[in-house]
Design an enzyme around this catalytic site. Structure first.
Site, PDB file in Angstrom:
ATOM      1  N   CYS A 174     -31.029  -7.095 -21.058  1.00 13.27           N
ATOM      2  CA  CYS A 174     -32.459  -7.684 -20.515  1.00 13.27           C
ATOM      3  C   CYS A 174     -31.978  -7.616 -18.889  1.00 13.27           C
ATOM      4  CB  CYS A 174     -32.272  -9.287 -20.693  1.00 13.27           C
ATOM      5  SG  CYS A 174     -32.136  -9.436 -22.562  1.00 13.27           S
ATOM      6  N   ASP A 175     -30.890  -7.674 -18.350  1.00 11.05           N
ATOM      7  CA  ASP A 175     -30.959  -8.260 -16.880  1.00 11.05           C
ATOM      8  C   ASP A 175     -30.207  -7.197 -16.082  1.00 11.05           C
ATOM      9  OD1 ASP A 175     -32.259 -10.585 -17.400  1.00 11.05           O
ATOM     10  OD2 ASP A 175     -30.061 -11.842 -17.740  1.00 11.05           O
ATOM     11  N   CYS A 230     -27.435 -11.318 -21.314  1.00  8.25           N
ATOM     12  CA  CYS A 230     -27.861 -10.254 -21.822  1.00  8.25           C
ATOM     13  C   CYS A 230     -27.985  -9.029 -21.018  1.00  8.25           C
ATOM     14  CB  CYS A 230     -29.087 -10.576 -22.248  1.00  8.25           C
ATOM     15  SG  CYS A 230     -30.341  -9.377 -23.085  1.00  8.25           S
TER      16      CYS A 230
END
Ligand code: NAP
Length: 301
Positions: A133-134, A130
């Site tokens: 997200c990261d 992701c």
């Protein structure tokens, strides 16, 4: 006792909850991870009618707020089993058992893995599924995105804003994703395409420090030093827990048509988890509506 138990809180599941509640049915949604499903990790959604542009996260938040405001019950629980009990269904979850008159399976899909041993060990230590997200953890670093679909293209675009260098590694010499995204990527100075290459291994003991690739045309192996690897090689369904109550196809998708009707009367399938041609946000939402209305009709029968 619930009228409609919905397994999965992505676009299809939450849309089903909205339609169920609006039809006066007592509706509960079970979600094992985070509400919103796959779209929550899309940086930009630009193809949902009536919304020119929105982040996947905001879209998901709006959807779950809408379901909650209509008083759908949202429960964080993994559904382990569904069994027929008399006229109803017993839904066994990680948070206990629930009785539902009908069930809508809206389980979506999960990330496909590359299948490397090191990938498992280094997930969370440089391997991610992701980018939104990261991505921020890799600010100023070099990373590789693996895949050639829209997710990989969007991830590479997103990461190019944070990372010093983004290698986009695809196994063919032509992308599967949209040309428009490919053109945007071509204009980025810190993005490099590595075509016709497959991931052979990942290097790094405790943290990723490189990716070992194989050039499919020359047969040569080569390593690119990166601290992050974003795997975006597609999605697979996760319907194993329901294989004994509804019929699955050979790829693990629930057999159901546009009416969302499955092989088990009273259980419906909506969104990416069912057999279908087009898996898009708008078709997931459409399925959510169709499945909820079909469930309402089943209850009336
Ligand atoms: P996808 O379209 O299935 O693409 C997966 C990519 O990974 C393909 O390029 C495939 O290569 C490659 N691949 C598969 N297995 C691999 C392996 N083992 N090793 C290396 N490469 C591998 O998946 P996706 O990009 O996640 O997109 C899924 C769906 O969501 C698509 O319909 C897409 O259009 C949609 N989507 C929409 C948006 C949006 O903006 N609304 C954003 C993201 C995704 P090949 O091409 O050679 O098969």
């Amino acid at each position: 006792m619930y009228d409609i138990g919905i397994v999965g809180g992505g676009t299809a599941g939450l849309t089903a909850a909205i339609y169920g509640q609006r039809a006066g049915k007592k509706t509960i949604v079970f979600e094992g991870t985070a509400y919103g499903g796959q779209i929550s990790s899309s940086a930009r959604v630009e193809n949902y009618p009536g919304i020119a542009v929105i982040s996947g996260f905001e879209f998901s938040m709006n959807l779950s707020e809408q379901a909650k405001s209509l008083e759908a019950e949202l429960v964080s629980a993994q559904v382990q089993e569904i069994r027929k009990e008399g006229e109803n269904f017993l839904v066994t979850t990680s948070r206990g058992d629930y009785i539902c008159k009908t069930v809508i399976l809206a389980t979506g899909m999960t990330h496909r893995h590359l299948g490397l041993e090191k990938e498992k060990h280094l997930t969370g230590s440089g391997v991610s599924y992701c980018a939104t997200c990261d991505g921020a953890f890799f600010r100023g670093r070099d990373v590789a995105v693996i895949g050639g679909g829209n997710t990989a293209l969007q991830d590479a675009l997103f990461l190019s804003a944070y990372c010093s260098k983004v290698y986009l590694v695809h196994r063919r010499d032509e992308f599967r994703g949209e040309d428009r995204l490919v053109e945007q990527l071509r204009k980025k100075e810190n993005v490099e395409f590595i075509m016709s290459a497959v991931v052979k291994d990942i290097s790094g003991k405790f943290m990723v420090d490189g990716v070992i690739l194989n050039n499919k045309k020359t047969g040569e192996d080569f390593t690119i030093p990166v601290s992050g690897i974003f795997v975006a090689v597609g999605q697979i369904p996760g319907n194993e827990n329901f294989a004994d109550i509804v019929e699955l196809d050979e790829n693990g998708f629930i057999r159901a048509g546009e009416d969302c009707v499955t092989s088990c009367p009273g259980i419906f399938a909506a969104g990416d988890c069912r057999t279908k041609e087009i898996r898009q946000l708008v078709t997931a939402a459409a399925d959510g509506a169709a499945a909820a209305l079909a469930a309402c009709k089943y209850i009336r029968m």
